[in-house]
Design a protein around this motif. Sequence first.
Motif, PDB file in Angstrom:
ATOM      1  N   ALA A  87      -6.536  -8.539  16.571  1.00  0.00           N
ATOM      2  CA  ALA A  87      -5.574  -7.484  16.890  1.00  0.00           C
ATOM      3  C   ALA A  87      -4.176  -8.061  17.113  1.00  0.00           C
ATOM      4  O   ALA A  87      -3.174  -7.453  16.723  1.00  0.00           O
ATOM      5  N   LEU A  88      -4.100  -9.232  17.729  1.00  0.00           N
ATOM      6  CA  LEU A  88      -2.793  -9.876  17.920  1.00  0.00           C
ATOM      7  C   LEU A  88      -2.167 -10.239  16.577  1.00  0.00           C
ATOM      8  O   LEU A  88      -0.951 -10.074  16.385  1.00  0.00           O
ATOM      9  N   LYS A  89      -2.946 -10.730  15.649  1.00  0.00           N
ATOM     10  CA  LYS A  89      -2.435 -11.060  14.311  1.00  0.00           C
ATOM     11  C   LYS A  89      -1.951  -9.801  13.594  1.00  0.00           C
ATOM     12  O   LYS A  89      -0.890  -9.801  12.965  1.00  0.00           O
ATOM     13  N   ILE A  90      -2.735  -8.738  13.686  1.00  0.00           N
ATOM     14  CA  ILE A  90      -2.356  -7.472  13.049  1.00  0.00           C
ATOM     15  C   ILE A  90      -1.077  -6.937  13.676  1.00  0.00           C
ATOM     16  O   ILE A  90      -0.174  -6.471  12.971  1.00  0.00           O
ATOM     17  N   SER A  91      -0.976  -7.016  14.991  1.00  0.00           N
ATOM     18  CA  SER A  91       0.209  -6.542  15.689  1.00  0.00           C
ATOM     19  C   SER A  91       1.459  -7.301  15.235  1.00  0.00           C
ATOM     20  O   SER A  91       2.499  -6.704  14.952  1.00  0.00           O
ATOM     21  N   ALA A  92       1.348  -8.607  15.156  1.00  0.00           N
ATOM     22  CA  ALA A  92       2.482  -9.421  14.703  1.00  0.00           C
ATOM     23  C   ALA A  92       2.854  -9.064  13.270  1.00  0.00           C
ATOM     24  O   ALA A  92       4.041  -8.954  12.929  1.00  0.00           O
ATOM     25  N   GLU A 150       2.546  -2.071  23.562  1.00  0.00           N
ATOM     26  CA  GLU A 150       1.254  -2.755  23.659  1.00  0.00           C
ATOM     27  C   GLU A 150       0.333  -1.966  24.583  1.00  0.00           C
ATOM     28  O   GLU A 150       0.715  -1.546  25.661  1.00  0.00           O
ATOM     29  N   THR A 151      -0.900  -1.779  24.110  1.00  0.00           N
ATOM     30  CA  THR A 151      -1.903  -1.032  24.880  1.00  0.00           C
ATOM     31  C   THR A 151      -3.174  -1.858  24.993  1.00  0.00           C
ATOM     32  O   THR A 151      -3.236  -2.976  24.493  1.00  0.00           O
ATOM     33  N   GLU A 152      -4.164  -1.274  25.631  1.00  0.00           N
ATOM     34  CA  GLU A 152      -5.468  -1.935  25.693  1.00  0.00           C
ATOM     35  C   GLU A 152      -6.080  -1.941  24.304  1.00  0.00           C
ATOM     36  O   GLU A 152      -5.814  -1.068  23.484  1.00  0.00           O
ATOM     37  N   LEU A 153      -6.914  -2.906  24.057  1.00  0.00           N
ATOM     38  CA  LEU A 153      -7.576  -3.037  22.766  1.00  0.00           C
ATOM     39  C   LEU A 153      -8.409  -1.792  22.478  1.00  0.00           C
ATOM     40  O   LEU A 153      -9.174  -1.327  23.321  1.00  0.00           O
ATOM     41  N   SER A 154      -8.220  -1.253  21.279  1.00  0.00           N
ATOM     42  CA  SER A 154      -9.009  -0.104  20.832  1.00  0.00           C
ATOM     43  C   SER A 154      -9.290  -0.279  19.347  1.00  0.00           C
ATOM     44  O   SER A 154      -8.922  -1.292  18.748  1.00  0.00           O
ATOM     45  N   SER A 155      -9.888   0.714  18.753  1.00  0.00           N
ATOM     46  CA  SER A 155     -10.163   0.640  17.317  1.00  0.00           C
ATOM     47  C   SER A 155      -8.873   0.636  16.505  1.00  0.00           C
ATOM     48  O   SER A 155      -8.880   0.269  15.333  1.00  0.00           O
ATOM     49  N   GLN A 156      -7.766   1.020  17.138  1.00  0.00           N
ATOM     50  CA  GLN A 156      -6.464   1.035  16.473  1.00  0.00           C
ATOM     51  C   GLN A 156      -5.698  -0.267  16.678  1.00  0.00           C
ATOM     52  O   GLN A 156      -4.579  -0.407  16.200  1.00  0.00           O
ATOM     53  N   GLY A 157      -6.253  -1.184  17.430  1.00  0.00           N
ATOM     54  CA  GLY A 157      -5.586  -2.456  17.695  1.00  0.00           C
ATOM     55  C   GLY A 157      -5.027  -2.504  19.103  1.00  0.00           C
ATOM     56  O   GLY A 157      -5.542  -1.857  20.016  1.00  0.00           O
ATOM     57  N   LEU A 158      -3.934  -3.253  19.250  1.00  0.00           N
ATOM     58  CA  LEU A 158      -3.290  -3.418  20.561  1.00  0.00           C
ATOM     59  C   LEU A 158      -1.969  -2.658  20.658  1.00  0.00           C
ATOM     60  O   LEU A 158      -1.246  -2.809  21.634  1.00  0.00           O
ATOM     61  N   ASP A 159      -1.646  -1.882  19.637  1.00  0.00           N
ATOM     62  CA  ASP A 159      -0.352  -1.216  19.588  1.00  0.00           C
ATOM     63  C   ASP A 159      -0.501   0.292  19.585  1.00  0.00           C
ATOM     64  O   ASP A 159      -1.393   0.837  18.937  1.00  0.00           O
ATOM     65  N   GLU A 160       0.409   0.932  20.278  1.00  0.00           N
ATOM     66  CA  GLU A 160       0.595   2.367  20.125  1.00  0.00           C
ATOM     67  C   GLU A 160       1.942   2.495  19.434  1.00  0.00           C
ATOM     68  O   GLU A 160       2.968   2.058  19.972  1.00  0.00           O
ATOM     69  N   ILE A 161       1.936   3.037  18.246  1.00  0.00           N
ATOM     70  CA  ILE A 161       3.146   3.064  17.434  1.00  0.00           C
ATOM     71  C   ILE A 161       3.669   4.490  17.352  1.00  0.00           C
ATOM     72  O   ILE A 161       2.912   5.423  17.071  1.00  0.00           O
ATOM     73  N   ASP A 162       4.972   4.640  17.618  1.00  0.00           N
ATOM     74  CA  ASP A 162       5.647   5.929  17.499  1.00  0.00           C
ATOM     75  C   ASP A 162       6.771   5.793  16.497  1.00  0.00           C
ATOM     76  O   ASP A 162       7.510   4.796  16.505  1.00  0.00           O
ATOM     77  N   ILE A 163       6.910   6.803  15.663  1.00  0.00           N
ATOM     78  CA  ILE A 163       8.051   6.866  14.762  1.00  0.00           C
ATOM     79  C   ILE A 163       9.043   7.824  15.410  1.00  0.00           C
ATOM     80  O   ILE A 163       8.722   8.984  15.681  1.00  0.00           O
TER      81      ILE A 163
END
Length: 154
Positions: free
Chosen positions: A79-84, A117-130
């Motif tokens: 998840a950290l790699k995906i986030s980066a 950054e959020t807790e680890l979930s199926s979506q990763g460690l990020d909550e992304i807003d546009i």
Amino acid sequence: MEREGENIEFDPERAEEVKERLSTLYRLLKKHKASDLKELLVIQENLQQKDHITSNLDEVLQKARDTYDDAFRTATATALKISASRKKVFSSLCKQLTNLLHDLGIPNATLQIESIETELSSQGLDEIDILFSANKGIAPRPLAQVASGGEFQG
């Protein structure tokens, strides 16, 4: 017959022992609703496995915790790699989308991508807003708040 009869030894203790074992066997067949000895032996093996697990529950729980911890570490690292990787493309993606919006006739459009950054979930460690604003001087807000129902589903 007489000769054979002479060779037969009757042991009352052994006879009682066999009688008790047969009685136990019939009782177990009935109790476990088994049709034959083979099925009863399978039931016995299953019960022994369950007993082993129950008797060694601390060990089983520790193995489960270890497996969970390993999986959590692996998931977090991924998840950290995906986030980066996501964060690397935000700037260029915003520029490309803003240019497209300008080409569509929205010259004052601004677009930002915000990552929390959020807790680890199926979506990763990020909550992304546009975040989007179509008008000059108005701060970008989450896309779901500024788009009408027909423009944004979801």
